[in-house]
Design a protein around this motif. Structure first.
Motif, short mmCIF file in Angstrom:
data_model
loop_
_atom_site.label_atom_id
_atom_site.label_comp_id
_atom_site.label_asym_id
_atom_site.label_seq_id
_atom_site.Cartn_x
_atom_site.Cartn_y
_atom_site.Cartn_z
N ASP A 88 0.83 -1.21 0.00
CA ASP A 88 0.00 0.00 0.00
C ASP A 88 0.86 1.26 0.00
O ASP A 88 0.57 2.22 -0.73
CB ASP A 88 -0.93 0.01 1.22
CG ASP A 88 -2.05 -1.03 1.09
OD1 ASP A 88 -2.29 -1.50 -0.04
OD2 ASP A 88 -2.66 -1.37 2.12
N LEU A 89 1.92 1.27 0.83
CA LEU A 89 2.81 2.43 0.86
C LEU A 89 3.56 2.59 -0.46
O LEU A 89 3.73 3.71 -0.96
CB LEU A 89 3.81 2.30 2.01
CG LEU A 89 3.28 2.57 3.42
CD1 LEU A 89 4.33 2.21 4.47
CD2 LEU A 89 2.87 4.03 3.57
N ARG A 90 3.96 1.48 -1.04
CA ARG A 90 4.68 1.54 -2.31
C ARG A 90 3.79 2.17 -3.39
O ARG A 90 4.24 3.02 -4.18
CB ARG A 90 5.15 0.15 -2.72
CG ARG A 90 6.16 0.16 -3.88
CD ARG A 90 6.57 -1.26 -4.25
NE ARG A 90 7.29 -1.92 -3.18
CZ ARG A 90 8.60 -1.78 -2.97
NH1 ARG A 90 9.32 -0.99 -3.77
NH2 ARG A 90 9.20 -2.42 -1.99
N ASP A 91 2.53 1.76 -3.42
CA ASP A 91 1.60 2.31 -4.41
C ASP A 91 1.29 3.77 -4.13
O ASP A 91 1.29 4.61 -5.04
CB ASP A 91 0.31 1.50 -4.43
CG ASP A 91 0.51 0.08 -4.97
OD1 ASP A 91 1.53 -0.15 -5.65
OD2 ASP A 91 -0.35 -0.78 -4.72
N ALA A 92 1.03 4.09 -2.85
CA ALA A 92 0.62 5.45 -2.51
C ALA A 92 1.74 6.46 -2.77
O ALA A 92 1.48 7.59 -3.18
CB ALA A 92 0.20 5.51 -1.04
N LEU A 93 2.99 6.05 -2.54
CA LEU A 93 4.13 6.96 -2.69
C LEU A 93 4.81 6.81 -4.04
O LEU A 93 5.81 7.49 -4.31
CB LEU A 93 5.15 6.71 -1.57
CG LEU A 93 4.63 6.96 -0.14
CD1 LEU A 93 5.65 6.50 0.89
CD2 LEU A 93 4.31 8.43 0.06
N GLU A 94 4.26 5.91 -4.89
CA GLU A 94 4.81 5.68 -6.23
C GLU A 94 6.29 5.34 -6.16
O GLU A 94 7.13 5.91 -6.87
CB GLU A 94 4.56 6.89 -7.13
CG GLU A 94 3.08 7.19 -7.32
CD GLU A 94 2.84 8.39 -8.25
OE1 GLU A 94 3.82 9.10 -8.56
OE2 GLU A 94 1.69 8.59 -8.66
N LEU A 95 6.62 4.40 -5.27
CA LEU A 95 8.01 3.99 -5.10
C LEU A 95 8.40 2.98 -6.17
O LEU A 95 7.56 2.23 -6.67
CB LEU A 95 8.20 3.36 -3.71
CG LEU A 95 7.88 4.25 -2.51
CD1 LEU A 95 8.00 3.46 -1.22
CD2 LEU A 95 8.82 5.45 -2.47
N PRO A 96 9.67 2.93 -6.53
CA PRO A 96 10.11 1.95 -7.52
C PRO A 96 10.05 0.53 -6.96
O PRO A 96 10.06 0.33 -5.74
CB PRO A 96 11.56 2.37 -7.80
CG PRO A 96 12.00 3.08 -6.55
CD PRO A 96 10.77 3.79 -6.05
N ASP A 97 9.98 -0.44 -7.83
CA ASP A 97 9.91 -1.84 -7.44
C ASP A 97 11.32 -2.33 -7.12
O ASP A 97 11.91 -3.13 -7.86
CB ASP A 97 9.27 -2.67 -8.54
CG ASP A 97 9.01 -4.11 -8.09
OD1 ASP A 97 9.00 -4.33 -6.87
OD2 ASP A 97 8.82 -4.97 -8.96
#
Length: 288
Positions: A193-202
């Motif tokens: 959820d945090l990765r998606d919300a903050l648009e973090l790289p994979d």
């Protein structure tokens, strides 16, 4: 003054009156160690002492390969974790309340000490700077309460050599999902959820949730993804702490992190950065 008259006093004024009365009588013992011999540390995280044991707070000593565990209670563990995360409860809880009272009556908590261990009990002390007094006021305290207050007020934390020696014998287990602070950088695990919300790289790493000291001055911000410490990936917050601890005492820790679409590098001293009171810190870039 009658009871009804006391009840008409405002809460901050009443708290201030009680506090100053308390300062005149509460300093019940002297420091058990010389201040010049004590070591400044920072709070790393809260862990568990052995399988299903009590909580311990882990204190990081600069330039050392070890962290110092000190037994605490579950309520104090929660307060310390709130302080590390920068959580603001809807209503002040005990440690937040006392910190607010000190601010309200212009008493500054400058230092806290963990100065002795007697019969397997850690002893602590608050050092307060009171306006109008030349010398600081020292108040006997449980180390767990003192450490929690230090996180809310920005006070520095100092530990006596005999406490460091005794604490080395405590075994603990890290909590990989907990918040960890080192070098003035606070990190947590990255959820989907945090990765998606903050648009973090994979990419593997840990999420920066708070920054202070040289890391903040260099431009690192909450919401960054910490990719490497000394060319190794911190998969969990506790791995981040381990990599920091492995940094040779005569070298700086090299951090690589992703922020706003770019990868940055930053060299940080392993010394303890100067903390700031929570009230003086800017609003975090992410809501934790």
């Amino acid at each position: 003054m009658s009871v009804p008259a006391i009840m008409r006093l405002s809460a901050p004024l009443l708290s201030g009156l009680l506090l100053f009365c308390w300062l005149d009588v509460a300093a019940g013992r002297e420091l058990a160690a010389d201040i010049d011999d004590m070591v400044e540390v920072e709070v790393a995280t809260v862990a568990i002492a052995g399988p299903a044991g009590p909580p311990v707070v882990l204190l990081r000593r600069p330039g050392a390969q070890e962290v110092i565990p000190i037994f605490i209670g579950p309520i104090e563990a929660g307060a310390i974790l709130r302080g590390l995360r920068g959580d603001q409860p809807r209503r002040p809880m005990t440690h937040e309340l006392l910190s607010d009272v000190l601010d309200g009556v212009e008493v500054r908590l400058e230092r806290i000490y963990v100065d002795a261990i007697v019969d397997n009990i850690f002893l602590g002390m608050l050092e307060l700077r009171v306006e109008g007094r030349d010398n600081p006021v020292r108040i006997d305290s449980r180390p767990s309460d003192a450490i929690a207050l230090a996180l809310f007020s920005g006070a520095t934390i100092h530990v006596a050599p005999q406490v460091l020696d005794a604490a080395r014998r405590i075994e603990y287990e890290g909590l990989d999902e907990q918040v960890v602070t080192a070098l003035g950088v606070t990190v947590i695990s990255v959820t989907d959820d945090l990765r998606d919300a903050l648009e973090l790289p994979d990419r593997d790493g840990v999420l920066v949730s708070g920054v202070s000291g040289p890391a903040e001055q260099a431009g690192m911000e909450p919401g960054a993804l910490l990719l490497e410490v000394n060319d190794q990936t911190p998969e969990t917050p506790m791995k981040f702490l381990e990599l920091v601890r492995r940094t040779p005492s005569d070298k700086e820790a090299r951090l690589r992190y992703w922020q706003a679409g770019e990868v940055h590098e930053l060299d940080l001293s392993t010394d303890i950065p100067t903390p700031r009171p929570r009230a003086e810190q800017e609003e975090p870039g992410i809501e934790m």
